[in-house]
Design a protein around this motif. Structure first.
Motif, PDB file in Angstrom:
ATOM      1  N   GLU A 170      14.774  11.600  56.796  1.00 13.21           N
ATOM      2  CA  GLU A 170      15.128  12.691  55.897  1.00 13.21           C
ATOM      3  C   GLU A 170      14.257  12.558  54.654  1.00 13.21           C
ATOM      4  N   LEU A 171      13.360  13.503  54.498  1.00 11.95           N
ATOM      5  CA  LEU A 171      12.421  13.480  53.380  1.00 11.95           C
ATOM      6  C   LEU A 171      13.009  14.284  52.226  1.00 11.95           C
ATOM      7  N   HIS A 172      13.437  13.581  51.189  1.00 11.33           N
ATOM      8  CA  HIS A 172      14.121  14.193  50.046  1.00 11.33           C
ATOM      9  C   HIS A 172      13.124  14.558  48.956  1.00 11.33           C
ATOM     10  N   TRP A 173      13.383  15.688  48.313  1.00 11.67           N
ATOM     11  CA  TRP A 173      12.746  15.990  47.037  1.00 11.67           C
ATOM     12  C   TRP A 173      13.801  16.107  45.934  1.00 11.67           C
ATOM     13  N   ASP A 174      15.072  16.005  46.308  1.00  7.80           N
ATOM     14  CA  ASP A 174      16.188  16.013  45.365  1.00  7.80           C
ATOM     15  C   ASP A 174      17.326  15.230  46.000  1.00  7.80           C
ATOM     16  N   LEU A 175      18.434  15.077  45.264  1.00  9.20           N
ATOM     17  CA  LEU A 175      19.569  14.299  45.759  1.00  9.20           C
ATOM     18  C   LEU A 175      20.828  15.136  45.921  1.00  9.20           C
ATOM     19  N   SER A 176      20.787  16.399  45.520  1.00 13.27           N
ATOM     20  CA  SER A 176      21.939  17.285  45.667  1.00 13.27           C
ATOM     21  C   SER A 176      21.446  18.705  45.862  1.00 13.27           C
ATOM     22  N   LYS A 177      22.331  19.559  46.375  1.00 14.33           N
ATOM     23  CA  LYS A 177      21.965  20.957  46.611  1.00 14.33           C
ATOM     24  C   LYS A 177      21.841  21.705  45.278  1.00 14.33           C
ATOM     25  N   PRO A 178      20.986  22.732  45.235  1.00 12.24           N
ATOM     26  CA  PRO A 178      20.810  23.476  43.974  1.00 12.24           C
ATOM     27  C   PRO A 178      22.094  24.099  43.454  1.00 12.24           C
ATOM     28  N   GLN A 179      23.024  24.458  44.365  1.00  9.77           N
ATOM     29  CA  GLN A 179      24.251  25.143  43.950  1.00  9.77           C
ATOM     30  C   GLN A 179      25.383  24.178  43.603  1.00  9.77           C
ATOM     31  N   ASP A 180      25.198  22.873  43.795  1.00  8.42           N
ATOM     32  CA  ASP A 180      26.259  21.902  43.516  1.00  8.42           C
ATOM     33  C   ASP A 180      26.408  21.675  42.017  1.00  8.42           C
ATOM     34  N   TYR A 181      27.652  21.372  41.600  1.00  7.67           N
ATOM     35  CA  TYR A 181      27.835  21.036  40.182  1.00  7.67           C
ATOM     36  C   TYR A 181      27.376  19.614  39.880  1.00  7.67           C
ATOM     37  N   CYS A 182      27.205  18.782  40.884  1.00 11.68           N
ATOM     38  CA  CYS A 182      26.624  17.446  40.712  1.00 11.68           C
ATOM     39  C   CYS A 182      25.104  17.600  40.682  1.00 11.68           C
ATOM     40  N   ARG A 183      24.504  17.307  39.559  1.00  8.24           N
ATOM     41  CA  ARG A 183      23.054  17.459  39.427  1.00  8.24           C
ATOM     42  C   ARG A 183      22.455  16.165  38.920  1.00  8.24           C
ATOM     43  N   PHE A 184      21.576  15.564  39.700  1.00  7.71           N
ATOM     44  CA  PHE A 184      20.983  14.282  39.354  1.00  7.71           C
ATOM     45  C   PHE A 184      19.747  14.470  38.476  1.00  7.71           C
TER      46      PHE A 184
END
Length: 399
Positions: A170-184
């Motif tokens: 799984e190649l990540h460019w972020d750690l959470s979805k854009p619509q989530d209230y959890c933002r890293f």
């Protein structure tokens, strides 16, 4: 909690702290123990304790066989992860090894004790295309899933690739979805990484604070079904390198304070690892939310898999762990009003979206499921029961 889950938690305590586990009760259902080991992804770490225990010989042999399979798989994942990270380094791309494989190399006594399903690596969004080219040269191709590629590119945070040996990256460019209230905070996340040496390669891994925050977010998204992440959290705390003040600040800033508290509260109740008092004071929600969360009896629910089977449960968890009431109400609204990100997640093609009637039907069913789970929650609260009992005493036999 069941006798079998209590026994499993005692084994996890023994793995965490070292003392021998209590002997298993005579009424133990060993088939259920084996099922739980698999469901909770703990066979690789707890197998040696069961093999040394008073389990039937047939059970021990099955546990040994299962553990050997996990160890072989972990070795393959470890080899492939280093091969990929070395290729990234040679291409001038910084990659960060995430989640299970990073934890295996930092907090577990032996790397093969931490079971992982796949390899998770984070790269900067600007480096995504070159990283994909590196993977293609290594023999990886994009997985065909029920979801359209548009979902992953616009509404997700990683792509899924697989090679001929069924190894998934799984190649990540972020750690959470854009619509989530959890933002890293990705810049801070990358800055706080530290190097470890694996097979002669310097590998960047997240800080202990970020490992806990990421585990709390993943647990929240899944409905807290996985005892493996509870053990991860306990091992990270036991390592003694967590800065409580920094962790609390990051948790509040990134919207994961309540889910972090819940994860740590679970590991304290099940595994007995204390939470630093200043950290708990800083991240715990108000008394009503704590009571609501404790009334859900999450250990029993994780055994039964209700988080997967009960419609609306995950959304309830997202609402209870939201940083404020406004965010919780927005989550309910988003759940009921099916938006583009959701129907893409359901497998619809971006060129053939569900009809308005279909979206209304889905929303109405979700309203009903949410009403049922809220009614259940109210019933639990009126009975005044709590799921987090005092820590399980490993010296006491399960009744």
């Amino acid at each position: 909690m069941s006798v079998e889950f209590t026994y499993l938690s005692q084994l996890a305590r023994a793995y965490l702290s070292g003392p021998p586990a209590a002997p298993p009760p005579k009424e133990m259902d060993w088939e259920e123990v084996l099922r739980l080991l698999t469901a909770q992804n703990l066979a690789a770490s707890l197998a040696p304790l069961i093999v040394d225990d008073a389990a039937p010989e047939s059970v021990k042999e099955r546990v040994r066989s299962q553990a050997r399979n996990y160890h072989r798989w972990s070795a393959l994942l470890g080899f492939e992860s280093i091969r990929f990270l070395r290729a990234l380094t040679e291409a001038g791309i910084q990659g960060v090894l995430l989640k299970g494989l990073a934890l295996a190399r930092t907090v577990y006594t032996r790397p093969e004790h931490r079971t992982s399903v796949d390899i998770d690596v984070l790269v900067r969004r600007a480096s995504l295309d070159p990283a994909l080219e590196v993977l293609r040269e290594l023999g990886y191709t994009r997985c065909h899933t029920l979801r359209h590629l548009t979902f992953y590119e616009q509404h997700h945070f990683h792509l899924i690739l697989e090679n001929a040996d069924s190894v998934v990256i799984e190649l990540h460019w972020d750690l959470s979805k854009p619509q989530d209230y959890c933002r890293f905070d990705l810049d801070g996340f990358v800055t706080r990484t530290s190097p470890i040496e694996v097979d002669g390669l310097s590998v960047q891994v997240p800080s202990d604070e970020d490992q806990l925050l990421h585990a709390a977010y993943q647990s929240l998204c899944d409905g807290f079904p996985d005892l493996r992440r509870v053990l991860d959290a306990a091992l990270v705390l036991k390592r003694g390198r967590v800065d409580p003040g920094l962790l609390a600040k990051l948790a509040r800033d990134q919207g994961v304070a309540t889910s972090l508290w819940l994860l740590l509260d679970l590991q304290r109740a099940i595994l007995g690892e204390p939470i630093p008092p200043e950290l708990e004071r800083a991240v715990q929600p108000d008394a009503l939310v704590r009571r609501c969360l404790r009334s859900l009896e999450l250990p029993s629910r994780s055994v039964a898999g209700d988080a997967e089977r009960r419609a609306g449960f995950k959304k309830l968890m997202l609402c209870l762990c939201a940083p404020d009431l406004g965010t919780a109400m927005f989550e309910i609204r988003r759940y009921v009003l099916v938006g583009r990100d959701q129907w893409l997640d359901m497998g619809y093609d971006p060129e053939a979206p569900p009809s308005r009637t279909r979206r209304i039907s889905i929303g109405m069913r979700r309203c009903l499921s949410l009403a049922r789970i809220l009614a259940y929650q109210a019933w639990r609260l009126t009975r005044g029961r709590q799921f987090l009992r005092p820590p399980i005493n490993p010296s006491r036999k399960a009744q």
